[in-house]
Design a protein around this motif. Structure first.
Motif, short mmCIF file in Angstrom:
data_model
loop_
_atom_site.label_atom_id
_atom_site.label_comp_id
_atom_site.label_asym_id
_atom_site.label_seq_id
_atom_site.Cartn_x
_atom_site.Cartn_y
_atom_site.Cartn_z
N ALA A 223 42.24 14.43 22.92
CA ALA A 223 42.83 15.42 23.82
C ALA A 223 44.33 15.56 23.55
O ALA A 223 44.88 16.67 23.54
CB ALA A 223 42.59 15.03 25.28
N ALA A 224 44.99 14.44 23.30
CA ALA A 224 46.44 14.46 23.04
C ALA A 224 46.76 15.15 21.72
O ALA A 224 47.73 15.92 21.63
CB ALA A 224 47.00 13.03 23.05
N VAL A 225 45.95 14.90 20.71
CA VAL A 225 46.19 15.54 19.40
C VAL A 225 46.02 17.06 19.52
O VAL A 225 46.82 17.83 18.98
CB VAL A 225 45.25 14.97 18.31
CG1 VAL A 225 45.30 15.82 17.04
CG2 VAL A 225 45.63 13.53 17.97
N ILE A 226 44.99 17.48 20.27
CA ILE A 226 44.78 18.92 20.44
C ILE A 226 45.98 19.55 21.15
O ILE A 226 46.52 20.57 20.71
CB ILE A 226 43.48 19.20 21.25
CG1 ILE A 226 42.25 18.71 20.47
CG2 ILE A 226 43.35 20.69 21.57
CD1 ILE A 226 40.97 18.67 21.30
N ALA A 227 46.43 18.90 22.23
CA ALA A 227 47.56 19.44 22.98
C ALA A 227 48.82 19.47 22.13
O ALA A 227 49.55 20.48 22.11
CB ALA A 227 47.79 18.60 24.24
N MET A 228 49.05 18.40 21.39
CA MET A 228 50.24 18.34 20.53
C MET A 228 50.19 19.45 19.46
O MET A 228 51.16 20.17 19.25
CB MET A 228 50.34 16.99 19.84
CG MET A 228 51.51 16.91 18.87
SD MET A 228 51.39 15.57 17.68
CE MET A 228 50.10 16.17 16.61
N ALA A 229 49.04 19.58 18.82
CA ALA A 229 48.90 20.58 17.77
C ALA A 229 49.20 21.98 18.33
O ALA A 229 49.92 22.77 17.70
CB ALA A 229 47.49 20.53 17.18
N HIS A 230 48.67 22.26 19.51
CA HIS A 230 48.90 23.58 20.10
C HIS A 230 50.38 23.81 20.41
O HIS A 230 50.91 24.90 20.18
CB HIS A 230 48.04 23.77 21.35
CG HIS A 230 46.61 24.05 20.99
ND1 HIS A 230 45.57 23.88 21.88
CD2 HIS A 230 46.04 24.47 19.83
CE1 HIS A 230 44.43 24.20 21.28
NE2 HIS A 230 44.69 24.55 20.04
N LEU A 234 49.83 24.88 15.90
CA LEU A 234 48.83 24.62 14.87
C LEU A 234 47.44 24.82 15.46
O LEU A 234 47.24 24.63 16.66
CB LEU A 234 48.93 23.18 14.36
CG LEU A 234 50.29 22.74 13.81
CD1 LEU A 234 50.26 21.25 13.47
CD2 LEU A 234 50.64 23.57 12.58
N GLU A 235 46.50 25.20 14.59
CA GLU A 235 45.12 25.26 15.03
C GLU A 235 44.49 23.88 14.87
O GLU A 235 44.89 23.12 13.98
CB GLU A 235 44.34 26.26 14.18
CG GLU A 235 44.56 27.67 14.65
CD GLU A 235 43.73 28.66 13.84
OE1 GLU A 235 42.76 28.25 13.19
OE2 GLU A 235 44.09 29.84 13.89
N VAL A 236 43.49 23.59 15.69
CA VAL A 236 42.84 22.29 15.61
C VAL A 236 41.36 22.45 15.32
O VAL A 236 40.66 23.21 15.99
CB VAL A 236 42.97 21.50 16.92
CG1 VAL A 236 42.60 20.04 16.70
CG2 VAL A 236 44.37 21.61 17.47
N VAL A 237 40.90 21.71 14.33
CA VAL A 237 39.48 21.66 14.00
C VAL A 237 39.00 20.24 14.23
O VAL A 237 39.64 19.29 13.77
CB VAL A 237 39.24 22.03 12.52
CG1 VAL A 237 37.76 22.00 12.18
CG2 VAL A 237 39.85 23.38 12.18
N ALA A 238 37.89 20.06 14.94
CA ALA A 238 37.31 18.72 15.11
C ALA A 238 36.24 18.52 14.04
O ALA A 238 35.35 19.36 13.88
CB ALA A 238 36.73 18.57 16.50
N CYS A 255 39.90 22.76 22.05
CA CYS A 255 39.89 22.63 20.60
C CYS A 255 39.42 23.97 20.01
O CYS A 255 38.50 24.59 20.52
CB CYS A 255 38.93 21.50 20.19
SG CYS A 255 38.97 21.14 18.44
N ASP A 256 40.10 24.44 18.96
CA ASP A 256 39.82 25.78 18.44
C ASP A 256 38.49 25.89 17.71
O ASP A 256 37.73 26.83 17.91
CB ASP A 256 40.94 26.23 17.49
CG ASP A 256 42.28 26.21 18.17
OD1 ASP A 256 42.54 27.10 18.98
OD2 ASP A 256 43.07 25.26 17.91
N GLU A 257 38.27 24.91 16.82
CA GLU A 257 37.09 25.02 15.95
C GLU A 257 36.41 23.67 15.80
O GLU A 257 37.03 22.63 16.02
CB GLU A 257 37.51 25.52 14.56
CG GLU A 257 38.02 26.94 14.58
CD GLU A 257 38.60 27.37 13.24
OE1 GLU A 257 38.25 26.79 12.21
OE2 GLU A 257 39.43 28.29 13.26
N GLY A 258 35.15 23.73 15.43
CA GLY A 258 34.40 22.50 15.20
C GLY A 258 33.60 22.60 13.92
O GLY A 258 33.28 23.69 13.43
N GLN A 259 33.29 21.42 13.40
CA GLN A 259 32.53 21.34 12.17
C GLN A 259 31.68 20.08 12.29
O GLN A 259 32.16 19.07 12.79
CB GLN A 259 33.53 21.20 11.02
CG GLN A 259 33.05 21.68 9.69
CD GLN A 259 34.11 21.50 8.62
OE1 GLN A 259 35.21 21.01 8.87
NE2 GLN A 259 33.79 21.90 7.41
N GLY A 260 30.45 20.15 11.89
CA GLY A 260 29.63 18.94 11.98
C GLY A 260 28.16 19.26 12.04
O GLY A 260 27.76 20.43 12.09
#
Ligand code: C2E
Ligand code: MG
Ligand code: MG
Ligand code: MG
Length: 290
Positions: A223-230, A234-238, A255-260
């Motif tokens: 959650a912190a990484v997403i908030a910091m990136a925003h 920056l966009e965030v992909v998990a 979180c903007d995008e996901g992959q998995g």
């Protein structure tokens, strides 16, 4: 007795070394043939918008189609190719094939014109002074719009020599492509550097996503990484989204995008075609659980 043991140990150790050097040499020789005969193939893993589930991009992942040993994953040969320098030739092949194959899908209307092709670069490629020229060249050959190409670089690669990395990134950015930091959270990057890198995307490493929702610390970090990136625009992909719970947590935290594997495993080109058709149906039928 100690001496004997010592000697045995020494012999054992040196045989072991010989073994790995021989293996290394054999692999180098086989890789040389693999490059000449183009025994490589690409798999494609979609990236999905967590807002409306459209496909934002496709990451290409290399495999070695070995004539006897079958399909060999990148972790088994990329490290050696890095050491021998063969990664430069392999990397050129990956860049060109990725752009060619994805741009043909865009031309055929199978993928939207805003879909990104994400290509992994290794450390050696990233310190190559000709990198920006190679990228310009590949853009010319494949006729891909530069804004459709994204380069993924692992965090540890950037931290080896920060000043050089920033310089190369600036050169690369002039070509119009975007840059993502891969496996974010696993290197030692200081946050002070993150703001100096001319990057566009952070990919949160799979190791943080994996134990959501069991691990409170991982949830806090993600959650912190997403908030910091925003906050840094920056966009965030998990990476490595495998469960509905993980998806819900990531959505709740914007979180903007996901992959998995929840969305898709890496696919062959034919499977990607099929996936794109089905995904469009699902989206139209609003079939994803939100
Ligand atoms: P990466 O770029 O971080 O790619 C993600 C890896 O995680 C891929 O493994 C992918 O198949 C796997 N993965 C994706 N979703 C999931 C999931 O939900 N669960 C799990 N358990 N795994 C998932 P792969 O294809 O074996 O690639 C491994 C690494 O090899 C890549 O990590 C990348 O660093 C490197 N690599 C792959 N292709 C290339 C290439 O063309 N050039 C270079 N230099 N490196 C490459
Ligand atoms: Mg990657
Ligand atoms: Mg990654
Ligand atoms: Mg990874």
């Amino acid at each position: 007795r100690a001496k004997e043991l010592g000697r045995n140990n020494y012999q054992f150790f040196s045989e072991d070394m010989n073994h790995s050097i021989l293996e290394h040499l054999a692999l180098e020789k086989e890789l040389k043939e693999a490059i000449q005969r183009e025994q490589f193939t690409l798999m494609f893993q979609p990236k999905i918008s967590l807002f409306d589930y459209h496909i934002t991009g496709v990451e290409t992942l290399i495999r070695w189609q070995h004539p006897d040993k079958g399909l060999i994953p990148p972790d088994s040969f990329i490290p050696v190719a890095e050491e021998t320098g063969q990664i430069l030739e392999i990397g050129d092949w990956v860049l060109e094939q990725s752009c060619r194959q994805i741009s043909s899908l865009i031309r055929d209307g199978v993928l939207s014109a805003s879909t990104k092709v994400a290509v992994n670069l290794s450390a050696k490629q990233f310190t190559d002074p000709d990198l920006a020229d190679r990228i310009r060249n590949v853009i010319d050959i494949s006729q891909i719009p530069p804004q459709c190409l994204e380069l993924e670089i692992t965090e540890s690669t950037l931290m080896d020599d920060v000043e050089t990395a920033i310089h190369i990134m600036q050169e690369v950015k002039k070509t119009g492509v975007s840059i993502a930091i891969d496996d974010f959270g696993t290197g030692y990057s200081s946050l002070a550097y993150i703001k100096r890198f001319p990057i566009d995307v952070l990919k949160v490493d799979r190791s943080f996503v994996m134990d959501i929702p069991q691990d409170q610390n991982d949830m806090a970090i993600t959650a912190a990484v997403i908030a910091m990136a925003h906050k840094l625009s920056l966009e965030v992909v998990a990476e490595g989204v495998e469960t509905e719970e993980q998806l819900h947590f990531l959505r709740r935290n914007n979180c903007d995008e996901g992959q998995g594997y929840l969305f898709s495993r890496p696919l062959s080109l034919g499977q990607l075609h099929q996936f794109l058709r089905e995904n469009e149906h699902k989206r139209q039928a609003n079939n994803y659980q939100i």
